[in-house]
Write a protein that holds these residues in place. Structure first.
Motif, PDB file in Angstrom:
ATOM      1  N   GLY A 208      83.431  90.992  70.642  1.00  0.00           N
ATOM      2  CA  GLY A 208      82.914  89.657  70.905  1.00  0.00           C
ATOM      3  C   GLY A 208      81.395  89.653  70.896  1.00  0.00           C
ATOM      4  O   GLY A 208      80.758  90.658  71.214  1.00  0.00           O
ATOM      5  N   VAL A 209      80.800  88.521  70.544  1.00  0.00           N
ATOM      6  CA  VAL A 209      79.341  88.414  70.482  1.00  0.00           C
ATOM      7  C   VAL A 209      78.758  87.787  71.740  1.00  0.00           C
ATOM      8  O   VAL A 209      77.539  87.652  71.856  1.00  0.00           O
ATOM      9  N   PHE A 216      75.993  88.511  59.205  1.00  0.00           N
ATOM     10  CA  PHE A 216      76.152  89.708  58.382  1.00  0.00           C
ATOM     11  C   PHE A 216      75.877  89.369  56.923  1.00  0.00           C
ATOM     12  O   PHE A 216      76.256  88.298  56.443  1.00  0.00           O
ATOM     13  N   ASN A 217      75.229  90.316  56.235  1.00  0.00           N
ATOM     14  CA  ASN A 217      75.000  90.209  54.792  1.00  0.00           C
ATOM     15  C   ASN A 217      75.621  91.446  54.145  1.00  0.00           C
ATOM     16  O   ASN A 217      75.275  92.571  54.495  1.00  0.00           O
ATOM     17  N   GLN A 257      79.042  84.643  59.390  1.00  0.00           N
ATOM     18  CA  GLN A 257      78.425  84.490  60.714  1.00  0.00           C
ATOM     19  C   GLN A 257      79.487  84.426  61.795  1.00  0.00           C
ATOM     20  O   GLN A 257      80.628  84.034  61.543  1.00  0.00           O
ATOM     21  N   ILE A 258      79.091  84.830  63.001  1.00  0.00           N
ATOM     22  CA  ILE A 258      79.952  84.730  64.176  1.00  0.00           C
ATOM     23  C   ILE A 258      79.202  83.922  65.229  1.00  0.00           C
ATOM     24  O   ILE A 258      78.222  84.406  65.810  1.00  0.00           O
ATOM     25  N   PRO A 259      79.578  82.676  65.468  1.00  0.00           N
ATOM     26  CA  PRO A 259      78.910  81.858  66.487  1.00  0.00           C
ATOM     27  C   PRO A 259      79.186  82.394  67.890  1.00  0.00           C
ATOM     28  O   PRO A 259      80.101  83.196  68.096  1.00  0.00           O
ATOM     29  N   TRP A 279      72.937  93.297  59.411  1.00  0.00           N
ATOM     30  CA  TRP A 279      73.265  92.310  60.427  1.00  0.00           C
ATOM     31  C   TRP A 279      72.047  91.914  61.250  1.00  0.00           C
ATOM     32  O   TRP A 279      71.087  92.658  61.378  1.00  0.00           O
ATOM     33  N   THR A 280      72.128  90.714  61.811  1.00  0.00           N
ATOM     34  CA  THR A 280      71.108  90.208  62.731  1.00  0.00           C
ATOM     35  C   THR A 280      71.804  89.514  63.893  1.00  0.00           C
ATOM     36  O   THR A 280      72.684  88.679  63.681  1.00  0.00           O
ATOM     37  N   ILE A 281      71.430  89.883  65.096  1.00  0.00           N
ATOM     38  CA  ILE A 281      71.943  89.235  66.310  1.00  0.00           C
ATOM     39  C   ILE A 281      70.830  88.363  66.886  1.00  0.00           C
ATOM     40  O   ILE A 281      69.736  88.852  67.176  1.00  0.00           O
TER      41      ILE A 281
END
Length: 298
Positions: A208-209, A216-217, A257-259, A279-281
């Motif tokens: 989970g985020v 993610f790319n 993306q993960i919202p 990835w970028t958070i």
């Protein structure tokens, strides 16, 4: 000149003498080739009598600016024998199906940068830090702005105990390139960026985020072999259920993306190729964290 002027035809010449048919007096032209810059050229009208008075200063087409025929030069192409073409240009070579093989970065020759370094002299840096303007401190600061792959350390991702029988036991490796904290005034959200490599058949277990967002790319993978799964948001407590999860098969260049508040899982189904992702958070603000903790305490 590459153009010639074709005079406008007299519309009256199109009407046979003595004919009772009504003919339009509008001049007709062949369709012009606008891509060759052909155009209609307008000039003053020369009608007399009542029609001339009615038309007034209205311009009419006087001639057409037509392009001269383009000289055609036959291009000779060398045709390869079928066996050589199928082998990718070399006899006995490896056959390739569909898309052309993509050259890997490690196989590429290094770019000759002598001309660039000579042009810009000492402005190229071999390090990773640089001077930037900081909106937080309202002044110029020195900070890390480049992350070179050769300087990053990769750590093995944890293996979840929830993997079922028959699932691969392989995991990926991840590295962190940047970690920027949210400013004290809560104006600029912090972020973390890096990359992850999933070997063939490797899995990044469901995670989970929280209150963060993650993007993610897909940098490289075998086409259509990377599975991104997102948990059904209607499931209890946002847990990952493989039966109800939303699944996508991705290829190189795709992004996902993960919202906040969601759970995701990634699996490389390829048996031969690594999957490389960046990835970028994006961190949440401290206000969001405070509200979340207050709601948990109620």
């Amino acid at each position: 000149s590459d153009y010639k002027n074709s005079p406008s035809e007299d519309p009256t010449s199109r009407t046979p003498g003595g004919s009772s048919l009504r003919r339009s007096r509008r001049a007709r032209f062949e369709p012009i080739s606008w891509w060759k810059n052909e155009r209609l050229v307008y000039g003053p009208q020369n009608e007399e009598g009542y029609l001339g008075e009615a038309m007034g200063d209205m311009p009419i087409v006087t001639h057409v600016n037509k392009a001269l025929p383009t000289p055609y030069k036959e291009v000779k192409r060398e045709r390869k024998p079928p066996a050589e073409a199928a082998a990718g240009g070399k006899r006995g070579g490896k056959k390739r199906s569909g898309e052309e093989a993509i050259m890997r970065v490690e196989d590429m020759p290094q770019f000759d940068d002598k001309a660039l370094r000579k042009k810009y002299k000492k402005t190229f840096s071999e390090g990773e830090s640089g001077s930037v303007w900081s909106e937080t401190f309202e002044e110029t600061t020195e900070t890390k702005i480049v992350s070179r792959l050769s300087n990053r350390n990769f750590s093995q991702l944890p293996l979840s105990k929830s993997r079922k029988k028959g699932e691969s036991k392989k995991v990926g490796q991840a590295s962190q390139a940047f970690h920027v904290q949210t400013d004290d005034d809560d104006l600029f959200p912090g972020y973390i960026a890096g990359n992850v490599v999933l070997p063939p058949k490797a899995i990044k277990d469901a995670e989970g985020v929280g209150l963060c967002s993650q993007v993610f790319n897909v940098g490289d993978c075998q086409p259509n072999s990377l599975e991104f799964a997102l948990a059904d948001p209607s499931s209890q407590d946002g847990e990952f259920d493989e039966k109800s999860a939303q699944r996508y098969l991705l290829s190189k260049g795709d992004m996902f993306q993960i919202p906040p508040g969601n759970v995701y899982r990634i699996e490389n189904h390829s048996k031969t190729e690594d999957a490389k992702l960046f990835w970028t958070i994006i961190k949440c603000t401290s206000r969001a964290e405070q509200e979340d903790s207050e709601s948990d305490g109620e």
